[in-house]
Design an enzyme around this catalytic site. Structure first.
Site, PDB file in Angstrom:
ATOM      1  CG  HIS A 138      -2.068   1.307   1.694  1.00 48.18           C
ATOM      2  ND1 HIS A 138      -1.794   2.362   2.054  1.00 48.18           N
ATOM      3  CD2 HIS A 138      -2.805   0.925   1.407  1.00 48.18           C
ATOM      4  CE1 HIS A 138      -2.584   2.839   1.665  1.00 48.18           C
ATOM      5  NE2 HIS A 138      -4.004   1.953   1.390  1.00 48.18           N
ATOM      6  CG  ASP A 215       0.398  -2.230   5.817  1.00 53.57           C
ATOM      7  OD1 ASP A 215       0.155  -2.260   7.378  1.00 53.57           O
ATOM      8  OD2 ASP A 215       0.846  -1.414   5.255  1.00 53.57           O
ATOM      9  CD  GLN A 218      -6.430  -4.106   3.780  1.00 54.88           C
ATOM     10  OE1 GLN A 218      -7.529  -5.195   3.884  1.00 54.88           O
ATOM     11  NE2 GLN A 218      -6.577  -2.089   4.221  1.00 54.88           N
ATOM     12  CE  LYS A 241      -7.095  -0.155   6.076  1.00 60.34           C
ATOM     13  NZ  LYS A 241      -7.527   0.541   4.843  1.00 60.34           N
ATOM     14  CB  CYS A 379      -4.226   3.628  -1.760  1.00 60.89           C
ATOM     15  SG  CYS A 379      -4.967   4.533  -1.608  1.00 60.89           S
TER      16      CYS A 379
END
Lengths: 421, 150
Positions: A138, A215, A218, A241, A379
């Site tokens: 991303h 990261d 998600q 999220k 993104c």
């Protein structure tokens, strides 16, 4: 009407998992029609909807406990501080972090990555060094590293993806060089849903003594996270999220790093004492939380993590995987469909293009039938470029999605084929 | 509530499938590029002039049905117009997609451009229809820059 006296039914592991029940009972926003159709929300990878438990936790905080934290001696300040620090402990438990001191509240994943890049990154990366990311990232896990590399005269390198949207351990290992000083990768790809073998990547980096930033934006809503087992140095995720509010997220970092890192921003809260000549910084995690924090957001995030933990992330993951299998088979069978991202291990995302229609036209037609999907580059423009498309349609699943939702998606796509066919 | 068929009218679907004047002009008198960074739509517009009259206008690019059809219908509408007429038509079209057909004076005949009347009901899609018009305007004003929607 005050919300405080309304009874909130909370989920528990003892009740059988039933998405339709959770949807109807816990997510007020989903109980509406869009253009005369039942709302089918399939844009969860962009942001998830919020259960009543989260909404009410925030309302209750503002109706009963609102005050600044770590400052006053009065009752409200103590309650606010308690709520805020309880939320931090929930994040610690959610991530499997060894210590609550290692949890820093941020605005979200982007801010968490920027924090690491501009403190730890600046100290570790020098002229001629390399920072390794993957082809799946991303923009928020590309741009902060690009900025760091530019500032330090270092080079950003990329472990490539293959046609399935997979970064293999071999490709990852081959991209590690003697110059690599830092590694950052997503646990789960937002554009394609690929689950990276995070433990394996981390081990490969750590064998070479290279620190690892993950990261987890998600991953948090789909996977059980255990930072101790992963072996990474930093892990970032966003509240919104994972059924929490926007504007709040967290960074976990190993205490040894956080202790030695310089502060990210200066201001209130992050200090122990200030004179015009010198400032002594606060202890971790407060050293990294300048200014009055997003107290209500943190409390909302804590409620969200409590909510998903009560249901069980393993059950949520199994349910979403069933939906993904159903959607992959049904959508994949439509004429002119090309699935983007066919990794063997995926979480909750179906990305595709349709020969006859542009993703934006598909998005509009689906919306007219009450089906919310994302159409665009997500993104992740380098991922789009890899597949040679400007955009894809992305349907992404959450705990409240049902088979009926997938059927609505497929029926909508059949109409697209009819209109544009 | 508007019907989907108000947005995706037959003319739009047809121009999307078979865009008119979808070609480059080798040595155009004027040209400009347009880009919508949000959705990745890209368009290039080429114009040939005789005096202040548009004698040829064409486009290339990749985008959604609304943007492709808008570009295609626009090239048909502008051919033969003077620069002043083109500017007036830009203003009318812009009003049509941003404010809706009722915002236009009764005596304005938009011709085939009227098929874009439905766009106004889809705020997220207004830029799809208007990007190519902003791009041709930049070309006619001889601005050598890329027009973006943002």
């Amino acid at each position: 009407m005050t919300t405080s006296n309304r009874e909130i039914v909370r989920p528990s592991r003892s009740e059988p998992f039933d998405a339709a029940t959770l949807r109807a009972r816990d997510f007020p926003i989903l109980n509406q029609e869009i253009h005369g159709h039942r709302l089918v929300y399939l844009d969860n990878a962009a942001t998830s909807q919020k259960p009543r438990a989260v909404i009410e936790a925030i309302t209750r905080y503002y109706e009963h406990d609102n005050a600044n934290v770590h400052r006053g001696v009065h009752t409200l300040s103590e309650r606010a501080t308690h709520g805020y620090e309880t939320a931090r402990a929930r994040v610690q438990a959610f991530l499997g972090a060894p210590s609550v001191k290692e949890i820093i509240f941020t605005r979200g994943t982007s801010e968490a990555i920027n924090l690491v890049a501009s403190t730890f990154g600046h100290e570790r990366v020098d002229t001629g060094d390399e920072v390794l990311i993957t082809g799946l990232e991303h923009h928020s896990n590309i741009v902060p590293w690009q900025m760091l590399c530019r500032a330090r005269g270092a080079k950003l390198t990329v472990a490539p993806i293959d046609q399935r949207g997979v970064v293999t351990p071999e490709a990852f290992a081959a991209a590690l060089t003697e110059k690599t000083k830092l590694v950052a990768f997503s646990h789960v790809s937002n554009a394609l849903g690929t689950i990276n073998p995070a433990e394996q990547f981390t081990a490969l980096a750590r064998e070479r003594g290279i620190p690892v930033v993950i990261d987890g934006a998600q991953a948090a809503p789909h996977l059980k996270i255990d930072v101790a087992a992963l072996g990474c140095d930093f892990y970032a995720f966003s509240g919104h999220k994972v059924y929490g509010p926007t504007g709040i997220g967290a960074l976990w970092g190993k205490a040894e790093h956080l202790e030695s890192m310089p502060p990210y921003q200066g201001g209130g809260e992050m200090i122990r004492s200030v004179t015009f000549e010198e400032t002594i910084y606060n202890t971790i995690p407060h050293k990294f939380e300048a200014g009055t924090p997003n107290i209500a957001g943190a409390i909302g995030l804590g409620a969200a993590l409590e909510y998903v933990s009560a249901i069980g992330l393993d059950r949520i993951a199994a349910h979403e995987d069933e939906l993904l299998q159903q959607a992959t088979a049904a959508v994949g069978a439509l004429p002119g469909i090309e699935l983007k991202g066919t990794a063997p291990h995926k979480a909750g995302v179906l990305s595709f293009t349709l020969a006859a229609a542009h993703p934006h036209d598909i998005g509009t037609i689906l919306d007219q039938r009450g089906v919310a999907v994302r159409a665009g580059h997500h993104c992740a423009q380098p991922v789009m470029e890899f597949f040679g498309v400007p955009a894809t349609v992305r349907a992404s699943f959450g705990l409240y999605n049902t088979s009926e939702d997938i059927e609505a998606l497929v029926a909508g796509l059949q109409e697209v084929v009819k209109v544009f066919g | 509530m508007s019907e989907l068929s108000d947005l995706y009218q037959e003319v739009i679907l047809d121009h999307n499938k078979r865009p008119r004047n979808f070609r480059t002009i080798e040595t155009p008198d004027r040209e400009a590029k347009g880009y919508n960074p949000l959705c990745g739509d890209k368009v290039a517009v080429y114009v040939n002039l005789e005096g202040d009259r548009i004698v040829d206008v064409s486009f290339q690019g990749a985008g959604c049905a609304i943007s492709t059809a808008s570009a295609s219908v626009m090239t048909e509408a502008l051919r033969g117009m003077t620069l002043a007429e083109a500017e007036a038509l830009f203003q009318s079209f812009h009003k049509l997609v941003t404010e809706g057909p009722l915002a236009l004076p009764d005596d304005i005949d938009l011709g085939k451009l009227a098929v874009f009347s439905g766009v106004h009901d889809y705020p997220a899609r207004v830029k799809c229809a208007s990007l190519v018009w902003h791009t041709v305007r930049a070309a006619l004003e001889n601005q050598n820059k890329t027009v973006t929607t943002e």
